[in-house]
Design a protein around this motif. Structure first.
Motif, PDB file in Angstrom:
ATOM      1  N   LYS A   1      -0.929  20.292  -1.239  1.00 50.18           N
ATOM      2  CA  LYS A   1       0.146  19.811  -0.378  1.00 50.18           C
ATOM      3  C   LYS A   1       0.251  18.311  -0.532  1.00 50.18           C
ATOM      4  O   LYS A   1      -0.702  17.637  -0.881  1.00 50.18           O
ATOM      5  N   SER A   2       1.410  17.803  -0.249  1.00 50.41           N
ATOM      6  CA  SER A   2       1.568  16.358  -0.223  1.00 50.41           C
ATOM      7  C   SER A   2       2.621  16.001   0.816  1.00 50.41           C
ATOM      8  O   SER A   2       3.474  16.810   1.164  1.00 50.41           O
ATOM      9  N   VAL A   3       2.487  14.795   1.319  1.00 45.07           N
ATOM     10  CA  VAL A   3       3.463  14.216   2.223  1.00 45.07           C
ATOM     11  C   VAL A   3       3.877  12.913   1.586  1.00 45.07           C
ATOM     12  O   VAL A   3       3.027  12.065   1.300  1.00 45.07           O
ATOM     13  N   ASP A   4       5.150  12.760   1.336  1.00 38.78           N
ATOM     14  CA  ASP A   4       5.617  11.555   0.653  1.00 38.78           C
ATOM     15  C   ASP A   4       6.378  10.662   1.623  1.00 38.78           C
ATOM     16  O   ASP A   4       7.575  10.825   1.836  1.00 38.78           O
ATOM     17  N   PHE A   5       5.666   9.716   2.214  1.00 41.68           N
ATOM     18  CA  PHE A   5       6.274   8.788   3.156  1.00 41.68           C
ATOM     19  C   PHE A   5       7.134   7.738   2.458  1.00 41.68           C
ATOM     20  O   PHE A   5       7.894   7.045   3.110  1.00 41.68           O
ATOM     21  N   SER A   6       7.037   7.646   1.136  1.00 36.81           N
ATOM     22  CA  SER A   6       7.876   6.672   0.421  1.00 36.81           C
ATOM     23  C   SER A   6       9.344   7.090   0.420  1.00 36.81           C
ATOM     24  O   SER A   6      10.227   6.271   0.173  1.00 36.81           O
ATOM     25  N   THR A   7       9.615   8.352   0.723  1.00 38.76           N
ATOM     26  CA  THR A   7      10.997   8.827   0.760  1.00 38.76           C
ATOM     27  C   THR A   7      11.628   8.658   2.136  1.00 38.76           C
ATOM     28  O   THR A   7      12.794   8.955   2.321  1.00 38.76           O
ATOM     29  N   ILE A   8      10.835   8.187   3.098  1.00 40.53           N
ATOM     30  CA  ILE A   8      11.336   8.006   4.465  1.00 40.53           C
ATOM     31  C   ILE A   8      11.663   6.541   4.670  1.00 40.53           C
ATOM     32  O   ILE A   8      10.784   5.685   4.659  1.00 40.53           O
ATOM     33  N   ASN A   9      12.931   6.249   4.826  1.00 36.71           N
ATOM     34  CA  ASN A   9      13.369   4.862   4.969  1.00 36.71           C
ATOM     35  C   ASN A   9      13.300   4.356   6.400  1.00 36.71           C
ATOM     36  O   ASN A   9      13.431   3.164   6.642  1.00 36.71           O
TER      37      ASN A   9
ATOM     38  N   VAL B   1      -2.407   8.915   7.944  1.00 40.48           N
ATOM     39  CA  VAL B   1      -2.050   7.742   8.745  1.00 40.48           C
ATOM     40  C   VAL B   1      -1.798   6.541   7.853  1.00 40.48           C
ATOM     41  O   VAL B   1      -0.789   5.837   8.013  1.00 40.48           O
ATOM     42  N   LEU B   2      -2.691   6.293   6.903  1.00 45.81           N
ATOM     43  CA  LEU B   2      -2.491   5.157   6.001  1.00 45.81           C
ATOM     44  C   LEU B   2      -1.242   5.354   5.145  1.00 45.81           C
ATOM     45  O   LEU B   2      -0.509   4.397   4.888  1.00 45.81           O
ATOM     46  N   GLY B   3      -0.995   6.577   4.710  1.00 41.02           N
ATOM     47  CA  GLY B   3       0.220   6.851   3.947  1.00 41.02           C
ATOM     48  C   GLY B   3       1.467   6.552   4.754  1.00 41.02           C
ATOM     49  O   GLY B   3       2.437   5.988   4.247  1.00 41.02           O
ATOM     50  N   ALA B   4       1.454   6.924   6.037  1.00 40.90           N
ATOM     51  CA  ALA B   4       2.595   6.646   6.913  1.00 40.90           C
ATOM     52  C   ALA B   4       2.778   5.144   7.087  1.00 40.90           C
ATOM     53  O   ALA B   4       3.896   4.630   7.010  1.00 40.90           O
ATOM     54  N   LEU B   5       1.697   4.431   7.325  1.00 37.98           N
ATOM     55  CA  LEU B   5       1.789   2.982   7.517  1.00 37.98           C
ATOM     56  C   LEU B   5       2.227   2.260   6.244  1.00 37.98           C
ATOM     57  O   LEU B   5       3.018   1.316   6.298  1.00 37.98           O
ATOM     58  N   ASP B   6       1.714   2.709   5.099  1.00 41.42           N
ATOM     59  CA  ASP B   6       2.019   2.062   3.820  1.00 41.42           C
ATOM     60  C   ASP B   6       3.328   2.539   3.196  1.00 41.42           C
ATOM     61  O   ASP B   6       3.801   1.952   2.231  1.00 41.42           O
ATOM     62  N   GLY B   7       3.901   3.618   3.721  1.00 41.97           N
ATOM     63  CA  GLY B   7       5.095   4.184   3.101  1.00 41.97           C
ATOM     64  C   GLY B   7       4.779   4.762   1.734  1.00 41.97           C
ATOM     65  O   GLY B   7       5.522   4.593   0.780  1.00 41.97           O
ATOM     66  N   ALA B   8       3.662   5.462   1.639  1.00 43.02           N
ATOM     67  CA  ALA B   8       3.186   5.979   0.358  1.00 43.02           C
ATOM     68  C   ALA B   8       3.037   7.498   0.419  1.00 43.02           C
ATOM     69  O   ALA B   8       3.039   8.104   1.493  1.00 43.02           O
ATOM     70  N   ALA B   9       2.887   8.092  -0.744  1.00 41.50           N
ATOM     71  CA  ALA B   9       2.648   9.532  -0.843  1.00 41.50           C
ATOM     72  C   ALA B   9       1.180   9.820  -0.559  1.00 41.50           C
ATOM     73  O   ALA B   9       0.299   9.038  -0.913  1.00 41.50           O
ATOM     74  N   VAL B  10       0.932  10.938   0.095  1.00 39.70           N
ATOM     75  CA  VAL B  10      -0.421  11.389   0.382  1.00 39.70           C
ATOM     76  C   VAL B  10      -0.558  12.767  -0.235  1.00 39.70           C
ATOM     77  O   VAL B  10       0.235  13.664   0.063  1.00 39.70           O
TER      78      VAL B  10
END
Length: 183
Positions: free
Chosen positions: A23-31, A2-11
């Motif tokens: 595993k990782s989810v990289d929200f920084s790649t989602i514009n 959740v924090l990664g999604a809000l911050d636009g950061a990788a988790v």
């Protein structure tokens, strides 16, 4: 997540003895901020609240076992909290509200998968409640009644059944959005 999604950061999730994967989810790649907001909302409810509901039911068993039936932190109170977190505050007293929590997810997905109604074979045209929610209501009552009379041992299989039922809309939601992403 959740924090990664809000911050636009990788988790990053690292390997542990009980969960051997990296595993990782990289929200920084989602514009798209809307996509990240949706990920935060759904992550909050469907990952965090889901686990908290289970935690409350486990707490109810613990409280029952320690003979703590009548205080504010007693087994029936913990059970009621679990049910309340499952339903959320927007469902209303008859379940016809516009909820955002797990009960609402089950009712939305039953329309997609044709699992609405008491027989679980309606697509939402005749029934608006999912079979999962109807079955869960029955399990919630069974568990509460066992706690009220102090039959702690009878609650474990009820919690196991509840957890199993709660998985259904989570899996349906995963399948729905996997399909949507693939098309």
């Amino acid at each position: 997540y959740v924090l990664g999604a809000l911050d636009g950061a990788a988790v990053n999730y690292t390997t542990t003895p009980t969960a051997p994967y990296d595993k990782s989810v990289d929200f920084s790649t989602i514009n798209d901020d809307g996509t990240r907001v949706e990920a935060a909302k759904k992550g909050s409810v469907f990952l965090n609240v889901y686990m908290y509901v289970i935690r409350e039911f486990e707490d109810a068993i613990d409280d029952c076992t320690s003979n703590s039936l009548d205080n504010n932190f007693g087994s029936v109170h913990a059970w009621d909290e679990g049910v309340a977190f499952y339903a959320g505050s927007l469902e209303g007293i008859d379940g016809s509200g516009s909820g955002k929590m797990l009960a609402a997810l089950a009712d939305k997905r039953c329309q997609n998968f044709g699992t609405c109604g008491p027989d679980g074979n309606d697509d939402g045209t005749r029934y608006t409640k999912s079979k999962v929610n109807l079955d869960l209501l029955e399990q919630f009552r069974i568990g509460r009644n066992a706690l009220i009379v102090g039959n702690c041992a009878a609650v474990r299989p009820v919690v196991d059944k509840i957890v199993s039922l709660m998985r259904v809309p989570m899996i349906q939601g995963t399948l729905r959005y996997a399909y949507k992403m693939a098309t």
